[in-house]
Design a protein around this motif. Structure first.
Motif, short mmCIF file in Angstrom:
data_model
loop_
_atom_site.label_atom_id
_atom_site.label_comp_id
_atom_site.label_asym_id
_atom_site.label_seq_id
_atom_site.Cartn_x
_atom_site.Cartn_y
_atom_site.Cartn_z
N MET A 68 31.63 32.49 33.02
CA MET A 68 30.94 33.83 32.33
C MET A 68 31.97 34.53 32.12
N GLU A 69 32.28 34.87 30.75
CA GLU A 69 33.59 35.37 30.17
C GLU A 69 33.61 36.87 30.75
N LEU A 70 32.51 37.70 30.85
CA LEU A 70 32.84 39.08 31.12
C LEU A 70 33.41 39.05 32.45
N LEU A 71 32.70 38.22 33.41
CA LEU A 71 33.39 38.21 34.69
C LEU A 71 34.77 37.74 35.02
N ARG A 72 35.12 36.66 34.25
CA ARG A 72 36.26 36.32 33.96
C ARG A 72 37.40 37.40 33.73
N GLN A 73 37.13 38.09 32.79
CA GLN A 73 37.88 39.30 32.27
C GLN A 73 38.16 40.34 33.52
N LYS A 74 36.74 40.63 34.08
CA LYS A 74 36.93 41.50 35.14
C LYS A 74 37.95 41.20 36.45
N VAL A 75 38.02 39.59 36.83
CA VAL A 75 38.85 39.26 37.53
C VAL A 75 40.16 39.41 37.24
N ILE A 76 40.31 38.92 36.01
CA ILE A 76 41.64 39.03 35.45
C ILE A 76 42.31 40.31 35.44
N ASN A 77 41.58 41.56 34.69
CA ASN A 77 41.75 42.89 34.78
C ASN A 77 42.03 43.71 36.07
N GLU A 78 41.10 43.43 36.97
CA GLU A 78 40.73 44.19 38.17
C GLU A 78 40.85 43.55 39.57
N GLY A 79 41.01 42.16 39.61
CA GLY A 79 41.23 41.37 40.83
C GLY A 79 42.71 41.57 41.60
N ILE A 80 42.74 41.77 42.84
CA ILE A 80 44.10 41.81 43.54
C ILE A 80 44.21 40.82 44.62
N VAL A 81 44.88 40.03 44.38
CA VAL A 81 45.44 38.86 45.22
C VAL A 81 45.89 39.31 46.57
N LEU A 82 45.23 39.23 47.79
CA LEU A 82 45.77 39.69 48.99
C LEU A 82 46.32 38.46 49.79
N GLU A 83 46.77 38.66 50.90
CA GLU A 83 47.29 37.67 51.89
C GLU A 83 46.16 36.98 52.29
N GLY A 84 46.35 35.47 52.53
CA GLY A 84 45.50 34.71 53.13
C GLY A 84 44.38 34.29 52.12
N GLN A 85 44.91 34.12 50.87
CA GLN A 85 44.08 33.54 49.71
C GLN A 85 42.63 34.26 49.52
N VAL A 86 43.02 35.44 49.74
CA VAL A 86 41.67 36.43 49.59
C VAL A 86 41.93 37.03 48.22
N LEU A 87 40.79 37.22 47.61
CA LEU A 87 40.56 38.17 46.07
C LEU A 87 39.85 39.48 46.49
N LYS A 88 40.84 40.27 46.31
CA LYS A 88 39.92 41.72 46.37
C LYS A 88 39.25 42.06 45.03
N LEU A 91 26.26 46.81 34.88
CA LEU A 91 25.98 45.91 33.68
C LEU A 91 26.29 44.53 33.90
N LEU A 92 27.42 44.49 34.63
CA LEU A 92 28.04 43.08 35.19
C LEU A 92 27.12 42.59 35.91
N MET A 93 26.37 42.92 36.91
CA MET A 93 25.45 42.63 37.90
C MET A 93 24.16 41.93 37.12
N LYS A 94 23.73 42.96 36.11
CA LYS A 94 22.66 42.53 35.22
C LYS A 94 22.97 41.27 34.65
N GLU A 95 24.10 40.97 34.06
CA GLU A 95 24.60 39.75 33.59
C GLU A 95 24.50 38.59 34.15
N ILE A 96 25.01 38.94 35.23
CA ILE A 96 25.06 37.78 36.69
C ILE A 96 23.87 37.53 36.69
N GLY A 97 22.86 38.41 36.95
CA GLY A 97 21.30 37.98 37.24
C GLY A 97 20.87 37.05 36.16
N ARG A 98 21.11 37.36 34.92
CA ARG A 98 20.77 36.64 33.71
C ARG A 98 21.35 35.36 33.51
N ALA A 99 22.63 35.30 34.07
CA ALA A 99 23.49 33.85 34.08
C ALA A 99 22.67 32.95 35.11
#
Ligand code: 5GP
Length: 193
Positions: free
Chosen positions: A1-21, A33-41
């Protein structure tokens, strides 16, 4: 899902222990809006399953779960996390080890809400070792109902959960799949062209 992928790239922060914030759009502040798209997907991916009930776990599964439930026109149930239980007669209980909190919780669902014959779609925000999803699946089994699929917003494919669920025979669909979080970098599993 492209919108989600972009959000992860732009806003995701990698923490210790292989955790993505991802607390700016999924785990603390939420992007409707992202949640709505997730529901649709999820609704498109599981359109053929005859789902009657969505099951998730509090708290971060609730937003993707409710949007999926809205699209399908079925109820959402969220399992509750509890430290210790005394009265267990009216509830299904399973013990789940939390990846991020490093502790075991009992997760519970009232027997009122899942019945034999229900076709249950499990939704969660992350998949790591598969503890949460398989605990939810065990609750569905206790109820004599059927798991028609497992929908995950962000799958960490380098951890064992995805393979474990597939080996158990579940239909697993993840909206983004992460291959690695090494060196603070998010690498995605590339989709075939
Ligand atoms: P599992 O039960 O598959 O080991 O882990 C899934 C659960 O742990 C999810 O419900 C999620 O709350 C949490 N989790 C696992 N990995 C991550 C992560 O990298 N980031 C965040 N924010 N939560 C995670």
């Amino acid at each position: 899902m492209e919108l989600l992928r972009q959000k992860v790239i732009n806003e995701g922060i990698v923490l210790e222990g292989q955790v993505l914030k991802v607390d700016s759009f999924l785990n603390h502040q939420m992007d409707p809006l992202l949640m709505k798209e997730i529901g649709r997907a999820f609704t498109q991916l599981f359109a053929d399953t005859g789902v009657t009930t969505i099951l998730t776990i509090e708290s971060s599964g609730i937003a993707p779960g409710i949007m999926t439930a809205l699209e399908f026109g079925v109820p959402l149930i969220f399992a509750r996390k509890q430290k210790s239980l005394t009265l267990t007669e009216d509830i299904f209980v399973e013990t789940v080890y939390s990846y991020t909190k490093k502790q075991s919780n009992d997760i519970t669902v009232s027997k009122k809400f899942i019945k034999p014959g229900d076709r249950v779609l499990i939704i969660d925000d992350f998949l790591a070792n598969g503890e949460a999803a398989s605990g939810l699946a065990r609750i569905v089994k206790q109820a004599g109902a059927e798991v028609v699929g497992i929908g995950i917003v962000i799958e960490k494919s380098f951890q064992p959960g995805a393979q474990l669920l597939i080996d158990e025979g579940y239909r697993l669909e993840s909206l983004v799949r992460i291959r690695s979080l090494d060196n603070g970098q998010v690498q995605f599993v590339e989709l075939p062209l």
